[in-house]
Design a protein around this motif. Sequence first.
Motif, mmCIF file in Angstrom:
data_model
loop_
_atom_site.group_PDB
_atom_site.id
_atom_site.type_symbol
_atom_site.label_atom_id
_atom_site.label_comp_id
_atom_site.label_asym_id
_atom_site.label_seq_id
_atom_site.Cartn_x
_atom_site.Cartn_y
_atom_site.Cartn_z
ATOM 1 N N HIS A 52 0.856 -1.198 0.000
ATOM 2 C CA HIS A 52 0.000 0.000 0.000
ATOM 3 C C HIS A 52 0.887 1.240 0.000
ATOM 4 C CE1 HIS A 52 -2.994 2.945 1.529
ATOM 5 N NE2 HIS A 52 -3.717 2.280 0.640
ATOM 6 N N ASP A 53 1.291 1.654 -1.184
ATOM 7 C CA ASP A 53 2.178 2.800 -1.379
ATOM 8 C C ASP A 53 1.318 3.997 -1.790
ATOM 9 O OD1 ASP A 53 3.973 4.718 -2.339
ATOM 10 O OD2 ASP A 53 5.269 3.236 -3.288
ATOM 11 N N VAL A 54 0.945 4.802 -0.807
ATOM 12 C CA VAL A 54 -0.003 5.900 -1.036
ATOM 13 C C VAL A 54 0.503 6.863 -2.116
ATOM 14 C CG1 VAL A 54 -1.186 7.858 0.034
ATOM 15 C CG2 VAL A 54 -0.971 5.707 1.280
ATOM 16 N N ALA A 55 1.775 7.216 -2.061
ATOM 17 C CA ALA A 55 2.305 8.159 -3.052
ATOM 18 C C ALA A 55 2.179 7.585 -4.466
ATOM 19 C CB ALA A 55 3.756 8.498 -2.738
ATOM 20 N N ARG A 56 2.508 6.322 -4.633
ATOM 21 C CA ARG A 56 2.402 5.681 -5.944
ATOM 22 C C ARG A 56 0.945 5.608 -6.392
ATOM 23 N NH1 ARG A 56 3.457 4.641 -11.101
ATOM 24 N NH2 ARG A 56 2.893 2.531 -11.677
ATOM 25 N N GLU A 58 -1.592 7.524 -5.566
ATOM 26 C CA GLU A 58 -2.106 8.847 -5.944
ATOM 27 C C GLU A 58 -1.489 9.335 -7.245
ATOM 28 O OE1 GLU A 58 -4.838 10.024 -4.635
ATOM 29 O OE2 GLU A 58 -4.746 8.258 -3.326
ATOM 30 N N SER A 59 -0.235 8.963 -7.513
ATOM 31 C CA SER A 59 0.397 9.307 -8.782
ATOM 32 C C SER A 59 -0.318 8.611 -9.940
ATOM 33 C CB SER A 59 1.876 8.902 -8.742
ATOM 34 O OG SER A 59 2.465 9.045 -10.008
#
Length: 103
Positions: A52-56, A58-59
């Motif tokens: 769960h990589d939030v930055a990825r 959202e990108s």
Amino acid sequence: MTALNAPADCQSKEDVRVEIDRIDNALLTLFAERHSYVTRMAEIKTDPHEAHDVARIESVIAKIRGRSLALDLDEDQAELIWRTLIDWNVNYEKGIIAARRRR
């Protein structure tokens, strides 16, 4: 993926259904290809929390929304589809990583 009939050239519901089925088949093939990369990502990651990589996420969503607008698609609907796909992928990755760590 070349259309057999452009939308305006479809004269019946069956003509339209043939094209939708063709596109669905192509989408499924692309989803299967995408899934193979998700599986590989799960093999590379070492901790379930990495899934769960939030930055990825959202990108990816920002790209999908922008591309949707460029294609004259509803960006909210496209986002919903991709968030559903991403959520499924996150859970899938977590399961693979967790299972590997239990061994």
